[in-house]
Structure formats: structure tokens, C-alpha cells
Design a protein around this motif. Sequence first.
Motif, short mmCIF file in Angstrom:
data_model
loop_
_atom_site.label_atom_id
_atom_site.label_comp_id
_atom_site.label_asym_id
_atom_site.label_seq_id
_atom_site.Cartn_x
_atom_site.Cartn_y
_atom_site.Cartn_z
N ALA A 41 0.83 -1.20 0.00
CA ALA A 41 0.00 0.00 0.00
C ALA A 41 0.86 1.25 0.00
O ALA A 41 0.55 2.24 -0.67
N ALA A 42 1.97 1.21 0.75
CA ALA A 42 2.84 2.39 0.86
C ALA A 42 3.62 2.65 -0.43
O ALA A 42 3.75 3.79 -0.86
N SER A 43 4.11 1.60 -1.07
CA SER A 43 4.98 1.80 -2.23
C SER A 43 4.24 1.78 -3.56
O SER A 43 4.64 2.45 -4.50
N GLN A 44 3.17 1.01 -3.65
CA GLN A 44 2.48 0.85 -4.92
C GLN A 44 1.06 1.42 -4.91
O GLN A 44 0.32 1.27 -5.87
N ARG A 45 0.69 2.02 -3.78
CA ARG A 45 -0.68 2.55 -3.62
C ARG A 45 -1.71 1.47 -3.94
O ARG A 45 -2.72 1.70 -4.57
N ARG A 46 -1.42 0.26 -3.51
CA ARG A 46 -2.28 -0.89 -3.75
C ARG A 46 -3.34 -0.99 -2.66
O ARG A 46 -3.04 -0.85 -1.48
N ASP A 47 -4.58 -1.22 -3.04
CA ASP A 47 -5.62 -1.40 -2.03
C ASP A 47 -5.58 -2.84 -1.50
O ASP A 47 -4.77 -3.65 -1.94
N SER A 69 -15.14 -1.94 2.02
CA SER A 69 -13.84 -1.39 2.38
C SER A 69 -13.15 -2.40 3.27
O SER A 69 -13.82 -3.23 3.91
N ILE A 70 -11.84 -2.32 3.31
CA ILE A 70 -11.05 -3.20 4.16
C ILE A 70 -10.04 -2.35 4.92
O ILE A 70 -9.44 -1.44 4.36
N GLU A 71 -9.88 -2.67 6.19
CA GLU A 71 -8.84 -2.03 6.99
C GLU A 71 -8.14 -3.11 7.80
O GLU A 71 -8.68 -4.19 8.01
N LEU A 72 -6.92 -2.83 8.21
CA LEU A 72 -6.17 -3.75 9.05
C LEU A 72 -6.22 -3.25 10.49
O LEU A 72 -6.29 -2.05 10.74
N VAL A 73 -6.17 -4.19 11.42
CA VAL A 73 -6.15 -3.86 12.84
C VAL A 73 -4.93 -4.56 13.43
O VAL A 73 -4.81 -5.78 13.34
N ASP A 74 -4.02 -3.76 14.00
CA ASP A 74 -2.78 -4.33 14.53
C ASP A 74 -3.02 -5.00 15.88
O ASP A 74 -4.12 -4.92 16.45
N PRO A 75 -2.02 -5.71 16.41
CA PRO A 75 -2.20 -6.43 17.68
C PRO A 75 -2.56 -5.54 18.86
O PRO A 75 -3.05 -6.02 19.87
N HIS A 76 -2.34 -4.22 18.74
CA HIS A 76 -2.67 -3.28 19.81
C HIS A 76 -4.07 -2.68 19.64
O HIS A 76 -4.47 -1.83 20.43
N GLY A 77 -4.77 -3.08 18.59
CA GLY A 77 -6.11 -2.56 18.35
C GLY A 77 -6.15 -1.30 17.50
O GLY A 77 -7.21 -0.73 17.28
N TRP A 80 -5.65 0.56 10.76
CA TRP A 80 -4.83 1.02 9.64
C TRP A 80 -5.69 1.00 8.38
O TRP A 80 -5.95 -0.05 7.81
N PRO A 81 -6.17 2.16 7.92
CA PRO A 81 -6.94 2.21 6.68
C PRO A 81 -6.02 1.97 5.48
O PRO A 81 -4.79 2.03 5.60
N ALA A 82 -6.60 1.74 4.33
CA ALA A 82 -5.81 1.47 3.12
C ALA A 82 -5.02 2.69 2.65
O ALA A 82 -4.08 2.55 1.89
N ASN A 83 -5.36 3.87 3.12
CA ASN A 83 -4.67 5.10 2.72
C ASN A 83 -3.48 5.35 3.65
O ASN A 83 -3.67 5.70 4.81
N PRO A 84 -2.23 5.21 3.15
CA PRO A 84 -1.06 5.40 4.01
C PRO A 84 -0.98 6.78 4.67
O PRO A 84 -0.36 6.92 5.73
N ALA A 85 -1.58 7.79 4.09
CA ALA A 85 -1.54 9.13 4.68
C ALA A 85 -2.26 9.17 6.03
O ALA A 85 -2.02 10.07 6.83
#
Length: 98
Positions: A41-47, A69-77, A80-85
Motif C-alpha cells: 500500500a505504501a509503495s504501490q498505492r495498492r488497495d 472497504s477493508i482495513e487492518l487492525v494491529d495487535p494493539h487494536g 490502519w486504513p488502506a490510505n497510508p496518509a
Amino acid sequence: MWNVRFLPEAWINDYAVGVDPEGPDTFAITDEEAVRELQGAASQRRDWDHLRDHASAPEWIRHWHGPFSIELVDPHGQTWPANPALWPSRANELLGVQ
């Protein structure tokens, strides 16, 4: 362990609007998979739409026909949305960026 959160939507008056999930809306992925997804996502702006087909995804997610839509949730809760900004400040540390 990281989680993928699937956010189902429906089209209403040409707008994607969140709707109730038809079952569990999260599933686990490994730390290595999460870092790979973040790097992509950071380097290729890939969703992250392709994660709906992950082996751990519930069947209803793999067969969802509406928008989503899809988002990631890290081990701390932390979400992380797909938009790196919009990522937390510790993203560079996690991705090994100086």
C-alpha cells in the motif's frame, strides 16, 4: 497477529453506505502478511480488496457482491486504513523506513 476488518457497504443514491455484516467481519492474518500488505500500500498505492479472498476470510465475505472497504487492525487494536496518509506515526518504524 493482525486482523483484517471487512466493512460491507451498499449503494444508496449513488453513495456507498455501510451496512450490517452478515457474519463475523474480522479474520486473522500473520504479522508477515500484514507487513507485506502495508509495504504494498505504501509503495504501490495498492488497495487491500484482494484480502476478501484470503483463506481465513469467512465465506460470506468471499461472496459479498456489494461495495466494501477493508482495513487492518494491529495487535494493539490500532486501525490502519488502506490510505497510508492516515496511518499512525509508528508506520515508518514498523516498515523499517528511516
